[in-house]
Enzyme design. Structure first.
Site, short mmCIF file in Angstrom:
data_model
loop_
_atom_site.label_atom_id
_atom_site.label_comp_id
_atom_site.label_asym_id
_atom_site.label_seq_id
_atom_site.Cartn_x
_atom_site.Cartn_y
_atom_site.Cartn_z
N GLY A 64 0.85 -1.18 0.00
CA GLY A 64 0.00 0.00 0.00
C GLY A 64 0.88 1.22 0.00
N HIS A 179 7.67 -7.04 -3.40
CA HIS A 179 6.39 -7.44 -4.01
C HIS A 179 6.56 -8.77 -4.73
CE1 HIS A 179 3.94 -3.82 -3.42
NE2 HIS A 179 5.07 -3.15 -3.51
N GLU A 181 4.37 -10.59 -5.85
CA GLU A 181 3.30 -10.83 -6.83
C GLU A 181 3.62 -10.30 -8.22
OE1 GLU A 181 3.34 -8.56 -4.52
OE2 GLU A 181 2.15 -6.78 -5.01
N ASP A 237 -18.30 -13.28 -20.90
CA ASP A 237 -18.89 -13.31 -19.56
C ASP A 237 -20.36 -13.74 -19.57
OD1 ASP A 237 -16.43 -12.27 -19.13
OD2 ASP A 237 -17.12 -10.23 -18.72
N LYS A 385 -11.20 -13.21 -15.03
CA LYS A 385 -11.49 -13.51 -16.44
C LYS A 385 -10.88 -14.85 -16.90
CE LYS A 385 -13.02 -11.42 -20.31
NZ LYS A 385 -14.18 -10.52 -20.33
#
Ligand code: XMP
Length: 530
Positions: A64, A179, A181, A237, A385
């Site tokens: 953050g 990080h 990720e 979707d 997705k």
């Protein structure tokens, strides 16, 4: 429009990703799922007991933008660290954890941004097992931990962060300053997986494919013996959502496909034939091509076009819904639900939890009149997705639909710069079909996020074809690479592929005598031209 209560669609206990702001939490949640572990994002403002009530299998504290010692910085409730749940802090989450456990975080003047070499001091530790002693990590910090909390081992350091990773196997608390990720952290995913599988002892059996069963069961329970409607657009979707609901409740579902005439070549047929054959959905097709064309006559302003298309869509859908509600109603089986293909990013962005997601305006059937009030069924609301695509494949949705690139609801209506007419749509459809065919043939579909082909209908330029001068229209190719359409870069499509597209379009589409390539990133340019 009311919302169905959010039941535990996926019965696995989630790994909670506590969002401390900025854009990291969703990406972390995706990475956790890539390790086949179910994850959910929660805001850092959620009370600790509410988080713990979800019985998390583990907790990850995200990065953050704040400093932990700043007034108003998001707080970490120490209760989360004392609940016996394995915790992994990253960047800000790491610092918040260090501080809460009695270590020190300060502004040392040694900030680090970007790719940074880290030295791992124990390559057999829980986090670093099986990895090299030196690895590249992605840093973004002004503050640093200068002393580790009591009882925690320091297992990695960088030149600007002497305490860059901490581990405590007894309490199952872990953290890294960087990080993991982001892809620039070369062993980031391995570090995360080590936390999940070794540190937290999770089994890594969650996959989008094997959640189909629980999603189907959940939809069945929600809908019971009621009937349900779905507006099918031909996109991924709504198609996957419809296929799932049809698997759950069969012909209690009726899909409505509004053919507004603004789709690309072959797409309406794919919905009407292939999708129906593959999934068995009960489909009502409304041919509204004339209605849309006459409503759009004489209009060139892009926002005006969007409004008109949105308005007509609602009108047509409303009428179809009335017909279905009125005609097919069986005693005691009213149409009570409406399927929506809301995905997890929409849910998180609209505040997470049970809030209704922001639905793009032209698809927003939320403004239906009183006699057409439905409860929403959003079976994909916890999926990303790529997971929706896996679910689609599992359900047998045709690959052309599952792998379809994003396509705007107003369709080709906003890819004709100028007035939309039947002739212009034909020209654009022909050019677009060639571009799509050649990009696919060159194997570029998965490298390209989407490639709008735009007809500059009000522009003419001089050309020469055969022996004669021409005065034709240009089309623009707009291939872009992107992660989420918020930002994008133009795709470096090989010259020979561009050459082939250009030659074929100018040879085969008589009204087009120039093909130009858009080499603008987003920002400043948007992906679409209108
Ligand atoms: P822009 O052009 O804003 O597009 O960079 C971002 C993404 O949104 C799609 N797009 C739309 N989708 N209705 C939609 O459903 C619209 O009015 C609309 N405008 C743009 C665009 O194709 C891209 O994927």
């Amino acid at each position: 429009m009311s919302e169905t209560p959010h039941s535990e669609v996926l019965s696995d206990r989630p790994v909670l990703v506590v969002d401390f702001g900025a854009q990291y939490a969703q990406l972390i949640a995706r990475r956790v799922r890539e390790a086949n572990v179910f994850s959910e994002v929660v805001p850092s403002t959620m009370a600790a007991d509410e988080m713990l009530a979800k019985e998390p299998a583990a907790i990850i504290l995200s990065g953050g933008p704040s400093s932990v010692y700043e007034d108003g910085a998001p707080k970490l409730d120490p209760a989360l660290l004392e609940a016996g749940v394995p915790v992994f802090g990253m960047c800000y989450g790491f610092q918040a954890m260090v501080q809460a456990l009695g270590g020190t975080v300060e502004r040392t003047g040694l900030s680090e941004y970007g790719s940074t070499p880290a030295q791992v001091s124990d390559t057999e530790s829980t986090l670093f097992n099986g990895q090299p002693a030196e690895q590249s990590v992605w840093m973004s910090h002004g503050d640093s931990a200068t002393s580790a909390p009591e009882g925690m081992r320091v297992t990695a350091a960088t030149s600007g962060a002497p305490v860059a990773a901490i581990e405590d196997d007894e309490r199952r608390l872990y953290g890294v300053q960087w990080h993991p990720e982001v892809m620039h952290s070369t062993f980031g995913q391995r570090v995360l997986e080590n936390f999940l599988l070794r540190g937290a002892g999770l089994s890594g059996e969650w996959t989008a494919a094997n959640v189909v069963e629980s999603l189907v069961a959940d939809v069945k329970e929600t809908i019971g013996d009621k009937r349900v409607l779905c507006a099918l657009s031909g996109g991924v979707d709504s198609s996957v959502a419809a296929a799932l609901v049809q698997r759950a409740v069969g012909d209690q579902l009726t899909c409505v496909f509004v053919d507004h005439g603004l789709l690309r070549s072959g797409e309406a047929e794919q919905v009407e034939k292939e999708f129906v054959e593959a999934t068995g959905v009960d489909l009502v097709v409304v041919d509204a091509r004339e209605q849309f064309l006459s409503a759009l006559a004489g209009v060139s302003d892009p926002e005006e076009k969007r409004k008109i298309i949105g308005r007509e869509f609602i009108r047509v859908f409303e009428q179809a819904a009335r017909d279905i509600v009125g005609s097919g109603e069986r005693e005691g089986h009213p149409v009570e639900f409406l399927v929506q293909g809301t995905l997890y990013p929409d849910v998180v962005e609209s505040g997470g939890g049970t809030g209704t997601a922001n639905i793009k305006s032209h698809h927003n059937v939320g403004g239906l009149p009183d006699d057409l009030q439905f409860k929403l069924v959003e079976p994909l609301r916890l999926l990303f997705k790529d997971e929706v695509r896996q679910v689609g494949l599992e359900l047998g949705v045709p690959e052309v639909i599952v792998w379809r690139q994003p396509f705007p609801g107003p369709g080709l209506g906003i890819r004709i710069v100028g007035e939309v007419t039947a002739d212009r749509l034909d020209i654009l459809r022909a050019a677009d079909e060639i571009a799509r065919h050649e990009l696919s043939a060159a194997g570029l579909d998965r490298d390209i996020w989407q490639c709008p082909v735009v007809l500059l209908a009000d522009v003419r330029s001089v050309g020469v074809q055969g022996d004669g001068r021409t005065y034709g229209h240009p089309v623009v190719l707009r291939p872009v690479s992107s992660e989420d359409a918020m930002t994008a870069d133009w795709t470096r499509v090989p010259y020979e592929v561009l050459a082939k597209i250009s030659t074929r379009i100018t040879n085969e589409v008589r009204e087009v005598n120039r093909v130009v390539l858009d080499v603008t990133s987003k920002p400043p340019g948007t992906i679409e031209w209108e």
